[in-house]
Motif scaffolding. Structure first.
Motif, mmCIF file in Angstrom:
data_model
loop_
_atom_site.group_PDB
_atom_site.id
_atom_site.type_symbol
_atom_site.label_atom_id
_atom_site.label_comp_id
_atom_site.label_asym_id
_atom_site.label_seq_id
_atom_site.Cartn_x
_atom_site.Cartn_y
_atom_site.Cartn_z
ATOM 1 N N GLY A 94 0.818 -1.214 0.000
ATOM 2 C CA GLY A 94 0.000 0.000 0.000
ATOM 3 C C GLY A 94 0.843 1.250 0.000
ATOM 4 O O GLY A 94 0.404 2.316 0.454
ATOM 5 N N ARG A 95 2.034 1.148 -0.552
ATOM 6 C CA ARG A 95 2.996 2.247 -0.504
ATOM 7 C C ARG A 95 3.952 2.114 -1.681
ATOM 8 O O ARG A 95 4.417 1.016 -1.979
ATOM 9 N N GLY A 96 4.251 3.234 -2.356
ATOM 10 C CA GLY A 96 5.143 3.155 -3.502
ATOM 11 C C GLY A 96 5.833 4.466 -3.801
ATOM 12 O O GLY A 96 5.332 5.537 -3.464
ATOM 13 N N THR A 97 7.001 4.358 -4.413
ATOM 14 C CA THR A 97 7.637 5.526 -5.014
ATOM 15 C C THR A 97 6.871 5.850 -6.294
ATOM 16 O O THR A 97 5.931 5.146 -6.675
ATOM 17 N N SER A 98 7.289 6.892 -7.002
ATOM 18 C CA SER A 98 6.635 7.179 -8.282
ATOM 19 C C SER A 98 6.837 6.015 -9.244
ATOM 20 O O SER A 98 5.969 5.728 -10.075
ATOM 21 N N ALA A 99 7.977 5.297 -9.122
ATOM 22 C CA ALA A 99 8.212 4.135 -9.981
ATOM 23 C C ALA A 99 7.200 3.036 -9.680
ATOM 24 O O ALA A 99 6.607 2.434 -10.591
ATOM 25 N N GLY A 100 6.988 2.748 -8.398
ATOM 26 C CA GLY A 100 6.049 1.700 -8.023
ATOM 27 C C GLY A 100 4.612 2.061 -8.344
ATOM 28 O O GLY A 100 3.828 1.222 -8.818
ATOM 29 N N THR A 101 4.255 3.324 -8.117
ATOM 30 C CA THR A 101 2.875 3.748 -8.350
ATOM 31 C C THR A 101 2.544 3.771 -9.833
ATOM 32 O O THR A 101 1.465 3.333 -10.246
ATOM 33 N N THR A 102 3.459 4.274 -10.652
ATOM 34 C CA THR A 102 3.205 4.303 -12.101
ATOM 35 C C THR A 102 3.181 2.884 -12.670
ATOM 36 O O THR A 102 2.400 2.594 -13.584
ATOM 37 N N ALA A 103 4.027 1.991 -12.125
ATOM 38 C CA ALA A 103 4.026 0.599 -12.581
ATOM 39 C C ALA A 103 2.697 -0.073 -12.242
ATOM 40 O O ALA A 103 2.123 -0.815 -13.052
ATOM 41 N N LEU A 104 2.186 0.201 -11.047
ATOM 42 C CA LEU A 104 0.907 -0.372 -10.640
ATOM 43 C C LEU A 104 -0.227 0.173 -11.502
ATOM 44 O O LEU A 104 -1.109 -0.580 -11.935
ATOM 45 N N PHE A 105 -0.212 1.465 -11.760
ATOM 46 C CA PHE A 105 -1.232 2.080 -12.607
ATOM 47 C C PHE A 105 -1.234 1.440 -13.995
ATOM 48 O O PHE A 105 -2.288 1.050 -14.516
ATOM 49 N N SER A 106 -0.050 1.315 -14.602
ATOM 50 C CA SER A 106 0.031 0.724 -15.939
ATOM 51 C C SER A 106 -0.418 -0.726 -15.942
ATOM 52 O O SER A 106 -1.086 -1.183 -16.871
ATOM 53 N N THR A 107 -0.057 -1.475 -14.895
ATOM 54 C CA THR A 107 -0.464 -2.876 -14.799
ATOM 55 C C THR A 107 -1.978 -2.996 -14.773
ATOM 56 O O THR A 107 -2.576 -3.802 -15.498
ATOM 57 N N MET A 108 -2.622 -2.200 -13.938
ATOM 58 C CA MET A 108 -4.079 -2.272 -13.809
ATOM 59 C C MET A 108 -4.776 -1.789 -15.074
ATOM 60 O O MET A 108 -5.756 -2.403 -15.533
ATOM 61 N N VAL A 109 -4.294 -0.696 -15.653
ATOM 62 C CA VAL A 109 -4.916 -0.145 -16.858
ATOM 63 C C VAL A 109 -4.754 -1.119 -18.030
ATOM 64 O O VAL A 109 -5.684 -1.313 -18.828
ATOM 65 N N SER A 110 -3.571 -1.756 -18.119
ATOM 66 C CA SER A 110 -3.337 -2.719 -19.201
ATOM 67 C C SER A 110 -4.275 -3.907 -19.081
ATOM 68 O O SER A 110 -4.729 -4.460 -20.088
ATOM 69 N N THR A 111 -4.584 -4.320 -17.843
ATOM 70 C CA THR A 111 -5.522 -5.416 -17.617
ATOM 71 C C THR A 111 -6.896 -5.086 -18.186
ATOM 72 O O THR A 111 -7.623 -5.969 -18.649
ATOM 73 N N LEU A 112 -7.244 -3.819 -18.192
ATOM 74 C CA LEU A 112 -8.543 -3.383 -18.727
ATOM 75 C C LEU A 112 -8.519 -3.223 -20.247
ATOM 76 O O LEU A 112 -9.538 -2.898 -20.846
ATOM 77 N N GLY A 113 -7.345 -3.428 -20.851
ATOM 78 C CA GLY A 113 -7.262 -3.419 -22.303
ATOM 79 C C GLY A 113 -6.707 -2.161 -22.929
ATOM 80 O O GLY A 113 -6.869 -1.949 -24.141
ATOM 81 N N TYR A 114 -6.015 -1.322 -22.132
ATOM 82 C CA TYR A 114 -5.486 -0.066 -22.656
ATOM 83 C C TYR A 114 -3.959 -0.066 -22.596
ATOM 84 O O TYR A 114 -3.365 -0.536 -21.622
ATOM 85 N N LYS A 115 -3.343 0.476 -23.618
ATOM 86 C CA LYS A 115 -1.888 0.576 -23.653
ATOM 87 C C LYS A 115 -1.435 1.698 -22.716
ATOM 88 O O LYS A 115 -1.924 2.826 -22.799
ATOM 89 N N SER A 116 -0.488 1.380 -21.828
ATOM 90 C CA SER A 116 -0.018 2.369 -20.870
ATOM 91 C C SER A 116 1.415 2.060 -20.473
ATOM 92 O O SER A 116 1.825 0.887 -20.439
ATOM 93 N N ASN A 117 2.167 3.093 -20.168
ATOM 94 C CA ASN A 117 3.532 2.926 -19.660
ATOM 95 C C ASN A 117 3.926 4.203 -18.943
ATOM 96 O O ASN A 117 3.183 5.189 -18.936
ATOM 97 N N TYR A 118 5.119 4.178 -18.332
ATOM 98 C CA TYR A 118 5.579 5.345 -17.590
ATOM 99 C C TYR A 118 6.302 6.329 -18.494
ATOM 100 O O TYR A 118 6.794 5.981 -19.572
ATOM 101 N N ILE A 119 6.365 7.573 -18.047
ATOM 102 C CA ILE A 119 7.118 8.643 -18.704
ATOM 103 C C ILE A 119 8.161 9.141 -17.715
ATOM 104 O O ILE A 119 7.841 9.437 -16.559
ATOM 105 N N GLU A 120 9.416 9.229 -18.147
ATOM 106 C CA GLU A 120 10.481 9.744 -17.294
ATOM 107 C C GLU A 120 10.617 11.247 -17.487
ATOM 108 O O GLU A 120 10.492 11.751 -18.601
ATOM 109 N N GLY A 121 10.893 11.952 -16.397
ATOM 110 C CA GLY A 121 11.064 13.389 -16.530
ATOM 111 C C GLY A 121 11.398 14.062 -15.219
ATOM 112 O O GLY A 121 11.879 13.436 -14.268
#
Length: 317
Positions: A94-121
């Motif tokens: 239940g806790r993440g850096t921006s790397a962990g949170t963006t990875a979790l977001f992309s994982t969940m969104v991809s499961t729903l059928g949408y292309k997603s990944n992180y952006i570095e900046g």
């Protein structure tokens, strides 16, 4: 006025929020089990089922994930523990850096059928150092999602709250499908592609801008000049701002001088009827100039979620 109602008064900063039935999404969210009761794979399957059961459109489906993360994940503000950088650990702990949170977001969104990944900046934010609060830039990650053939920007880490020495939990819609012209004020991607702007903004220009955060837009501010940071005070220097005069806000201005410690001098912003103007003398000593805003009826104090810096200008001589 609650903090949440402040954010939903005007959603023009987002390209997607106008297409979302928040009541329906909230019903779908409330039917999900607690994070601690199921593993990440099961939760992803339940999100897919919720999408079907509640006939969520594409934008609502992504919003369900964004909202879920904003409610269930805390930010690891130290960024010193690499275990919080994976999607599975961010979910389990239940806790993440921006790397962990963006990875979790992309994982969940991809499961729903949408292309997603992180952006570095780079993220521009107000942080604390040995001199007090200053505007700084540091490495950060956020996300893109491809929906109906178009890319949109999201920052699920900042959906959960913010880091002010320690984590402060409060959900924010502002970073959901944010209009790129607003997103670029605080987020600068390594690849120009993810600015999604024409013409693109140079890193030098991004760094030189006076700091404007999401509350600038949420409180109804429209324009402020000068835009460029590190200005020299002279007899012609003026700060001008425009804002929505129908919004029930109070504006306060502070001159900041650093001399071993920060010394604050309150200014009258002379703001009325949707316009404000602050003039300076050429011999005036000032290191920073800050505009604060808050809803009427709220007290100004540093830790209030409703009192915030909306404009931060660094000055030189």
């Amino acid at each position: 006025m609650s903090f949440y109602s402040l954010e939903v008064e005007d959603t023009s900063y987002s390209l997607l929020l106008g297409s979302i039935r928040k009541g329906v999404v909230n019903q779908a969210y409330l039917q999900l089990p607690k994070r601690s009761q199921v593993n990440i794979l099961k939760m992803c399957n339940l999100l897919s089922q919720a999408k079907e059961n509640y006939s969520l459109n594409d934008y609502e489906s992504v919003y369900l994930v964004y909202y879920w993360i904003g409610q269930n994940i805390e930010i690891d503000c130290t960024n010193s523990n690499t275990k919080y950088e994976s999607a599975v650990t961010a979910y389990n702990e239940g806790r993440g850096t921006s790397a962990g949170t963006t990875a979790l977001f992309s994982t969940m969104v991809s499961t729903l059928g949408y292309k997603s990944n992180y952006i570095e900046g780079t993220l521009k934010a107000i942080v604390n150092n040995n001199k007090g609060e200053v505007v700084s830039e540091y490495d950060h990650l956020w996300n893109y999602v491809l929906i109906n053939g178009q890319y949109y920007l999201f920052d699920p880490t900042l959906a959960a709250g913010s880091c002010d020495n320690t984590f402060r939990k409060f959900y924010s819609d502002f970073y959901f499908g944010t209009d790129p012209q607003f997103f670029i004020r605080t987020h600068y991607p390594e690849s120009d592609k993810w600015q999604m702007l024409k013409p693109t903004i140079s890193k030098e220009q991004f760094t030189s801008w006076a700091y404007i955060n999401k509350y600038f837009y949420l409180y109804g501010f429209k324009t402020v000049t000068p835009e460029t940071d590190n200005l020299t005070i002279n007899q012609n220097l003026e700060i001008n701002l425009t804002y929505d005069k129908t919004r029930d806000i109070v504006i306060q201005c502070n001159k900041v001088v650093y001399n071993g410690k920060y010394l604050y001098t309150e200014y009258t912003c002379n703001a009325s009827d949707g316009n404000g103007k602050i003039k300076f003398k050429g011999d005036e000593r000032m290191d920073d100039f800050i505009i604060y805003a808050k809803p009427k009826g709220e007290h100004f104090y540093a830790n209030s979620r409703l009192t915030t810096k909306v404009y931060y200008l660094r000055v030189k001589y």
